[in-house]
Design a protein around this motif. Structure first.
Motif, PDB file in Angstrom:
ATOM      1  N   GLN A  90      35.729  16.999  15.193  1.00  0.00           N
ATOM      2  CA  GLN A  90      36.309  18.292  14.860  1.00  0.00           C
ATOM      3  C   GLN A  90      37.595  18.466  15.640  1.00  0.00           C
ATOM      4  O   GLN A  90      37.681  18.068  16.801  1.00  0.00           O
ATOM      5  CB  GLN A  90      35.358  19.432  15.202  1.00  0.00           C
ATOM      6  N   LEU A  91      38.564  19.056  14.979  1.00  0.00           N
ATOM      7  CA  LEU A  91      39.801  19.451  15.623  1.00  0.00           C
ATOM      8  C   LEU A  91      40.023  20.899  15.221  1.00  0.00           C
ATOM      9  O   LEU A  91      40.131  21.187  14.027  1.00  0.00           O
ATOM     10  CB  LEU A  91      40.964  18.569  15.162  1.00  0.00           C
ATOM     11  N   SER A  92      39.995  21.788  16.188  1.00  0.00           N
ATOM     12  CA  SER A  92      40.150  23.216  15.926  1.00  0.00           C
ATOM     13  C   SER A  92      39.159  23.697  14.859  1.00  0.00           C
ATOM     14  O   SER A  92      39.524  24.362  13.900  1.00  0.00           O
ATOM     15  CB  SER A  92      41.591  23.522  15.505  1.00  0.00           C
ATOM     16  N   ARG A  93      37.923  23.294  15.011  1.00  0.00           N
ATOM     17  CA  ARG A  93      36.802  23.656  14.133  1.00  0.00           C
ATOM     18  C   ARG A  93      36.917  23.086  12.727  1.00  0.00           C
ATOM     19  O   ARG A  93      36.202  23.513  11.825  1.00  0.00           O
ATOM     20  CB  ARG A  93      36.587  25.166  14.092  1.00  0.00           C
TER      21      ARG A  93
ATOM     22  N   ALA B 100      51.748  16.266   3.323  1.00  0.00           N
ATOM     23  CA  ALA B 100      50.506  15.747   3.919  1.00  0.00           C
ATOM     24  C   ALA B 100      50.638  14.253   4.201  1.00  0.00           C
ATOM     25  O   ALA B 100      51.268  13.524   3.434  1.00  0.00           O
ATOM     26  CB  ALA B 100      49.328  15.991   2.977  1.00  0.00           C
ATOM     27  N   PRO B 101      50.030  13.802   5.284  1.00  0.00           N
ATOM     28  CA  PRO B 101      50.031  12.358   5.529  1.00  0.00           C
ATOM     29  C   PRO B 101      49.165  11.664   4.482  1.00  0.00           C
ATOM     30  O   PRO B 101      48.179  12.226   4.011  1.00  0.00           O
ATOM     31  CB  PRO B 101      49.420  12.235   6.921  1.00  0.00           C
TER      32      PRO B 101
ATOM     33  N   ALA C 173      44.563  17.489  10.047  1.00  0.00           N
ATOM     34  CA  ALA C 173      43.996  18.796  10.399  1.00  0.00           C
ATOM     35  C   ALA C 173      45.010  19.910  10.147  1.00  0.00           C
ATOM     36  O   ALA C 173      44.644  20.983   9.641  1.00  0.00           O
ATOM     37  CB  ALA C 173      43.534  18.805  11.854  1.00  0.00           C
ATOM     38  N   SER C 174      46.264  19.676  10.463  1.00  0.00           N
ATOM     39  CA  SER C 174      47.302  20.686  10.211  1.00  0.00           C
ATOM     40  C   SER C 174      47.430  20.974   8.720  1.00  0.00           C
ATOM     41  O   SER C 174      47.593  22.134   8.315  1.00  0.00           O
ATOM     42  CB  SER C 174      48.652  20.226  10.759  1.00  0.00           C
TER      43      SER C 174
ATOM     44  N   ILE D  54      46.365  24.566   4.094  1.00  0.00           N
ATOM     45  CA  ILE D  54      45.715  24.840   2.808  1.00  0.00           C
ATOM     46  C   ILE D  54      44.865  26.100   2.919  1.00  0.00           C
ATOM     47  O   ILE D  54      44.931  26.987   2.068  1.00  0.00           O
ATOM     48  CB  ILE D  54      44.879  23.629   2.342  1.00  0.00           C
ATOM     49  N   GLN D  55      44.059  26.181   3.982  1.00  0.00           N
ATOM     50  CA  GLN D  55      43.222  27.365   4.184  1.00  0.00           C
ATOM     51  C   GLN D  55      44.066  28.624   4.322  1.00  0.00           C
ATOM     52  O   GLN D  55      43.755  29.662   3.732  1.00  0.00           O
ATOM     53  CB  GLN D  55      42.362  27.196   5.437  1.00  0.00           C
ATOM     54  N   ASN D  56      45.130  28.559   5.118  1.00  0.00           N
ATOM     55  CA  ASN D  56      45.983  29.726   5.334  1.00  0.00           C
ATOM     56  C   ASN D  56      46.703  30.142   4.063  1.00  0.00           C
ATOM     57  O   ASN D  56      46.856  31.338   3.792  1.00  0.00           O
ATOM     58  CB  ASN D  56      46.993  29.455   6.448  1.00  0.00           C
ATOM     59  N   THR D  57      47.140  29.180   3.268  1.00  0.00           N
ATOM     60  CA  THR D  57      47.820  29.488   2.013  1.00  0.00           C
ATOM     61  C   THR D  57      46.866  30.185   1.051  1.00  0.00           C
ATOM     62  O   THR D  57      47.224  31.197   0.436  1.00  0.00           O
ATOM     63  CB  THR D  57      48.386  28.200   1.380  1.00  0.00           C
ATOM     64  N   ALA D  58      45.654  29.668   0.921  1.00  0.00           N
ATOM     65  CA  ALA D  58      44.667  30.297   0.036  1.00  0.00           C
ATOM     66  C   ALA D  58      44.312  31.691   0.547  1.00  0.00           C
ATOM     67  O   ALA D  58      44.200  32.639  -0.243  1.00  0.00           O
ATOM     68  CB  ALA D  58      43.416  29.430  -0.071  1.00  0.00           C
ATOM     69  N   ALA D  59      44.164  31.858   1.861  1.00  0.00           N
ATOM     70  CA  ALA D  59      43.819  33.167   2.418  1.00  0.00           C
ATOM     71  C   ALA D  59      44.952  34.173   2.195  1.00  0.00           C
ATOM     72  O   ALA D  59      44.701  35.334   1.860  1.00  0.00           O
ATOM     73  CB  ALA D  59      43.510  33.048   3.909  1.00  0.00           C
TER      74      ALA D  59
END
Length: 164
Positions: A37-40, A91-92, A137-138, A143-148
């Motif tokens: 895990q990296l930052s959960r 994205a890498p 992870a970034s 992706i999560q922040n964009t959807a939120a």
């Protein structure tokens, strides 16, 4: 032929000040699969074959009702894709849209996005591995922040429409 990257070497390269909860998963036909895990955010570093590449893998699921609603609505889905495109292009490695069965699909049927970066033995190092893990992870967090953000914008529009 490149150098064989053992599980011990790969695990030693993972910076424990950055990643947490390194666990070995077995039984999936791989030489090794390190879950961390990296930052959960859950990530995997997978080695399928002795002389093969390390695969840094992360998956972002659209598994909440609110985010799934974004994908189901054609207008919102298009806006989500437009907002995600710069994130995914940066994205890498590569990304794949997956349906709810885990099969590759087109965006209208997306349930999750699989991110994968590969590090081949002749170019693998601690720096390359950690850069890949952190970049994956970034991307997942973006992706999560964009959807939120789109979800919050949609909720605000609904409230504004109700007050008019």
């Amino acid at each position: 032929m490149g150098e064989h990257l053992s599980r011990e070497q790969t695990e030693a390269w993972l910076d424990e000040n950055v990643v947490q909860g390194i666990e070995h998963q077995s039984g999936d036909g791989t030489e090794y699969n390190l879950q961390l895990q990296l930052s959960r955010l859950p990530l995997h570093v997978i080695k399928e074959e002795t002389w093969g590449p390390l695969r840094v893998v992360g998956e972002c699921a659209f598994d909440t009702d609110r985010v799934a609603a974004l994908v189901e609505d054609a207008g919102r889905r298009q806006e989500l894709l437009l907002r995600l495109n710069p994130v995914l292009v940066g994205a890498p490695g590569f990304y794949t849209f997956l349906d709810d069965e885990g099969d590759p699909c087109d965006f209208p049927h997306v349930h999750s996005i699989l991110l994968e970066d590969r590090l081949y033995p002749d170019g693998a190092s601690q720096q390359a591995l950690m850069a890949s893990v952190m970049a994956t992870a970034s991307t997942m967090r973006s992706i999560q922040n964009t959807a939120a953000a789109l979800q919050n914008q949609s909720r605000q529009r609904t409230r504004d429409d109700a007050t008019e």
